[in-house]
Design a protein around this motif. Sequence first.
Motif, mmCIF file in Angstrom:
data_model
loop_
_atom_site.group_PDB
_atom_site.id
_atom_site.type_symbol
_atom_site.label_atom_id
_atom_site.label_comp_id
_atom_site.label_asym_id
_atom_site.label_seq_id
_atom_site.Cartn_x
_atom_site.Cartn_y
_atom_site.Cartn_z
ATOM 1 N N ALA A 134 -4.234 8.991 5.194
ATOM 2 C CA ALA A 134 -4.341 7.889 4.233
ATOM 3 C C ALA A 134 -3.652 8.238 2.920
ATOM 4 N N PHE B 296 0.038 8.004 3.451
ATOM 5 C CA PHE B 296 0.438 6.597 3.527
ATOM 6 C C PHE B 296 0.531 5.969 2.137
ATOM 7 N N LEU C 59 1.121 4.810 10.299
ATOM 8 C CA LEU C 59 0.568 3.801 9.390
ATOM 9 C C LEU C 59 1.667 3.140 8.558
ATOM 10 N N SER D 240 2.565 -0.784 9.046
ATOM 11 C CA SER D 240 2.453 -1.736 7.940
ATOM 12 C C SER D 240 3.692 -2.618 7.864
#
Length: 522
Positions: A11, A14, A118, A122
């Motif tokens: 995360a 990202f 990710l 997206s």
Amino acid sequence: MTAGTVPRLAAADFRDRVRRPAYLVTLAAAVVLAYLAIPGRDAHWTIMNIGDYRGRYNSAYVGTATALAGALWLTIGGFHVVRDSIGRDERTRVGGLLAATPLPTWAYLAAKFLGNVLVLASMVGVLAVTAGGMQLVRGEDRTIDPGALLLPFVTIALPLVVPTAAAALLFETIPRLRGGLGNVVWFFVSITVAFGGQSGSAPLGGLGVHAAVASMRDQLVARHTDLTGQEFSLGLTYRDEPLRTFDWTGCTPSGTFLLQRLTLILLAIGVALLPALWFARFDPARGRSPGTPPEEEAAVIGAHPSPAAPVPPHTPARIGFTFPRLLAGELRVLVQGVSKRWWAVAALLTGTGLAATGNVATAAVLPACWIWPILVWSRLGTQSVEHDLAGLLGAYPTPRRRLLAQWTAGLVLTVAVGLGPALRMSFVHDTPGLAAWAAGAVLIPSFALCVGLVGRTHRLFQALYLPIWWAIVNNIAGLDFMGAIRRHGEPAGPPAAVVAALAVVLLVVAMGIDATRRADRR
């Protein structure tokens, strides 16, 4: 501990990646491609068709066409966006901190891989939203069917970007593929997959387009349409006449196809974790860190980004005309580290251009000449950031002159490498060809400098220039800025004046970006 650490690292990776200019530029290019994938009713170009036919713009067709076009672009452009995640940890010294933790190597690689996925996912999500918007804009069928619209993105686009995320991570752990060479190699790998993956016999379902094509053919045949000689085409192509339309209700993927896509994803996960066998994870006792490309290692030793570093006060400008010395310095910086073998190949291309006859000099040799320096061109506008010299160079008394010298150095290199075809054209008095060549020579360094300043990474120029060059090689005249494609002996691309004007605009934009950033650092 590891189970929770991997998602947190992914995360964080990202969030860091999506704030970078390269992400926004690649995403914008994907949205433009989605627009091109769904052209207007009377347009003369197409992305996906069967002979003279295309599907009416309902959710099934719009979703399939956009998912295919977007997946093809993201396997190329998206690869450059997710590259360098390990190298960034090395340069920011985060890698040294991670090396001191008990985090297993496989968990670190899993976090980097998940972060890559990710980022690309997206982009796929934005493409799906864009597809729905394009369906409404074109207006042939304004009834949105969410299932039919999103299914191609789940079964076609996402399974293709997952191997891209894995390949980007794998390339970072292989010495020869860590730098720009890996970007070029991946471009040709992705092109090969794009063409070979359209076959019905492609392993693991290929691109995933075969089932959709078979369904379109079946529905056309059911309407008693004669498809003799009508072949499926995927890619930006020009049509003399607008395509005829038919109602395509989409297709439901079979269980076999879904199993193939799952297998593809599982194989990608295996590829992403494979470097755990040799990856040193920033341990100096196990050799050089994989995040540092061999050809750039000397430049980044001991360097780490400090974008907020203040600019030292300007020193007084030295009286006298110093531009020639400045240009010589910028040229040395631009070509530093270039091997003798590289120059030997450049000389060979020049000699081939001089010896070529007919259209060979422009159609074959010139594109070869102007792809060879791509790794050098991509340094324009990026070296000061990538080597953490922005603050030091900010003390230069005339920064605009320095930037102009950097652009001129790129121009000198472009002219030198493409000199052979230019001399051949001058020998045969090919004035239009020389004009196109000159405009192209001015455009390349302007484009490289502007993109480098926008993206602040050498990878973005490589990601954008390679597809343009490939389009020229494949006779797409609308993108031929160098005059390689001929019609009745004349360059078929945009007029030389238009190309030169674009070069000037890009150079002015580059100077504006540089001035704005210098002002922000003060």
